[in-house]
Design an enzyme around this catalytic site. Structure first.
Site, PDB file in Angstrom:
ATOM      1  N   LYS A 173      20.595  15.255  40.583  1.00  0.00           N
ATOM      2  CA  LYS A 173      20.354  16.204  41.677  1.00  0.00           C
ATOM      3  C   LYS A 173      20.018  15.411  42.920  1.00  0.00           C
ATOM      4  O   LYS A 173      19.528  14.290  42.826  1.00  0.00           O
ATOM      5  CB  LYS A 173      19.161  17.110  41.326  1.00  0.00           C
ATOM      6  CG  LYS A 173      19.144  18.415  42.089  1.00  0.00           C
ATOM      7  CD  LYS A 173      19.984  19.456  41.378  1.00  0.00           C
ATOM      8  CE  LYS A 173      20.100  20.739  42.156  1.00  0.00           C
ATOM      9  NZ  LYS A 173      20.638  21.811  41.303  1.00  0.00           N
TER      10      LYS A 173
ATOM     11  N   ASP B 204      23.936  23.456  46.447  1.00  0.00           N
ATOM     12  CA  ASP B 204      22.741  24.131  45.935  1.00  0.00           C
ATOM     13  C   ASP B 204      22.209  24.887  47.158  1.00  0.00           C
ATOM     14  O   ASP B 204      22.986  25.162  48.086  1.00  0.00           O
ATOM     15  CB  ASP B 204      21.733  23.097  45.388  1.00  0.00           C
ATOM     16  CG  ASP B 204      20.640  23.733  44.531  1.00  0.00           C
ATOM     17  OD1 ASP B 204      20.888  23.999  43.353  1.00  0.00           O
ATOM     18  OD2 ASP B 204      19.529  24.001  45.053  1.00  0.00           O
TER      19      ASP B 204
END
Ligand code: GLU
Length: 443
Positions: free
Chosen positions: A125, A165
């Protein structure tokens, strides 16, 4: 003290000031206890100590110039958590709240989520504390180019494949893809969520929201229920929330709410989804403008979306948006099923309330895996140099979500925790990654 408790204590000491990471690790490791205790190989190979330590963490300076010529500096992150079962895979979040704790919790969750999809993708991430809100297209482009000018060194189609995201959608992915190609000269599937004219996949935009509803529908069907005729409360107003609303309505539900960071809307007649799409995705407007279109709907400032009476709740906004009191309120209003569209939207206390009260609870790692699963399908299409039809991708997505439900259901049952899908999802996701790590030696 048990092996799991030791690892958790050590993790908290070693990573001070990272409450979200502590929370995610505590939730996962505690549910793994029965697996760890009945399989000595994990402790023998210090598997958990290796699992909670990212393979690599990159932090970097992102300087950029605004439209008035002022120079700003943001911080960029990429945490490459685990590549045991495939290249690192996971989104980039651009939001002022981003810090190392948040990126690590998201990266940690991503390992298990990606494993649950059944596809060969590891966990990672990244992101930045940059706030795209209120910035011009040119400012966003200059920021994305600067971000990629550093990040390109660490990513690649077979190494690490970022995506979107919160705060990172098609526009941002496009600018970052363009900059990667310009620096490296490579036309490769290094990012997913790309535009349809340059390697993107159909259904990727809808995938997290649709996938959430596919999985929850399967969970409901197993109990002789379905979305049909049910009242649904949804938080958030991004891709996940809006496409979850669209699919729930297609399955016969009535969706009565959405929320953004300033407030929420309640439309007892059912949300006008096409209007919200235009407002949020084309005009980049605020939800407070919804009542101009629908004068009978209500707009409320601040939190409170969980006070609305419903049968099914789908938290699709952000981490820790639903606490213990919200969980109790939902239950006392008759809510019997919850599906997490956001990452870690329920606090640990809220999850306990749901489980103790036998609410059907689909945790994020399983319920929102449709986005990253479709990203993996985008990677497959890029490798094949082909594009599949909408129907083809959508039916693969649906299959994946149905399989995830049955895998977590089976894993929970195998360890005598029937209907505890939190444990089931964590166990099913963990075993594959852990066994791959052991097979690959001390890495
Ligand atoms: N950000 C999404 C998630 O939380 C998608 C990541 C991806 O497509 O790589 O899973």
């Amino acid at each position: 003290m048990s092996y799991v408790d030791n690892v958790l204590n050590e993790l908290i000491l070693k990573n001070p000031g990272q409450p979200e990471f502590h929370q995610a690790a505590t939730e996962v490791l505690n549910t793994l206890k029965p697996v760890i205790e009945s399989n000595a190989k994990y402790q023998k190979s210090s598997l958990l100590e290796r699992l909670v330590e990212p393979e690599r963490q990159i932090m970097f300076r992102v300087p950029w110039t605004d439209d008035n010529g002022n120079v700003h500096v943001n911080r960029g992150y990429r945490v490459q958590f685990n590549s045991a079962i495939g290249p690192f895979k996971g989104g980039l979040r651009f939001h002022p709240s981003v810090n190392l704790s948040i990126i690590k919790f998201l990266g940690f969750e991503q390992i298990f989520k990606n494993s649950l999809t059944g596809l060969p993708i590891g966990g990672g991430k990244g992101g930045s504390d940059f706030d795209p809100k209120g910035k011009s297209d040119n400012e966003v482009m200059r920021f994305c180019q600067s971000f990629m000018t550093e990040l390109y060194k660490y990513i690649g189609a077979d190494m690490d494949v970022p995506a979107g995201d919160i705060g990172v959608g098609g526009r941002e992915v496009g600018y970052m893809y363009g900059q990667y190609k310009r620096i490296t000269g490579l036309y490769e599937g290094v990012l997913t969520g790309k535009g349809l004219t340059f390697g993107g996949s159909l259904v990727r935009t809808e995938a997290t929201g649709y996938g959430l509803v596919y999985l929850v529908e399967e969970m409901l069907n197993a109990k002789g229920k379905s979305f049909k005729g049910q009242t649904v409360v949804i938080s958030g107003a991004g891709n996940v929330a809006v496409y979850a609303a669209e699919k729930a309505v297609q399955l016969g539900a009535k969706v009565v709410s959405l929320s953004d960071s300033t407030g929420y809307i309640y439309d007892k007649d059912g949300i006008d989804i096409e209007f919200v799409k235009e407002l949020k995705f084309v005009k980049r407007g605020r939800l407070s403008e919804y009542t101009k279109q629908r004068p009978n709907a209500e707009y409320h400032d601040g939190k409170g979306v969980w006070n609305i009476k419903c049968d099914i709740a789908l938290p699709c906004a952000t981490q820790n948006e639903l606490d213990e009191n919200d969980a109790k309120t939902l239950i006392s209003n008759g809510c019997y099923a919850v599906g997490e569209g956001a990452n870690m939207p329920s606090t640990l206390e809220a999850i306990n309330v749901f489980l103790e009260n036998k609410v059907l609870f689909a945790p994020a790692k399983a319920a929102n895996a449709g986005g990253v699963a479709t990203s993996a399908l985008e990677m497959s299409q890029n490798s094949q140099r082909l594009s599949w039809t909408f129907e083809e991708v959508d039916s693969k997505l649906k299959n994946i979500m149905v399989n995830i439900y049955h895998n977590m259901d089976k894993a929970a049952e195998n360890y005598n925790m029937k209907d505890n899908f939190v444990a089931g999802a964590n166990i099913a996701g963990f075993v594959k990654v852990a066994d791959a790590m052991i097979a690959q030696g001390v890495i």
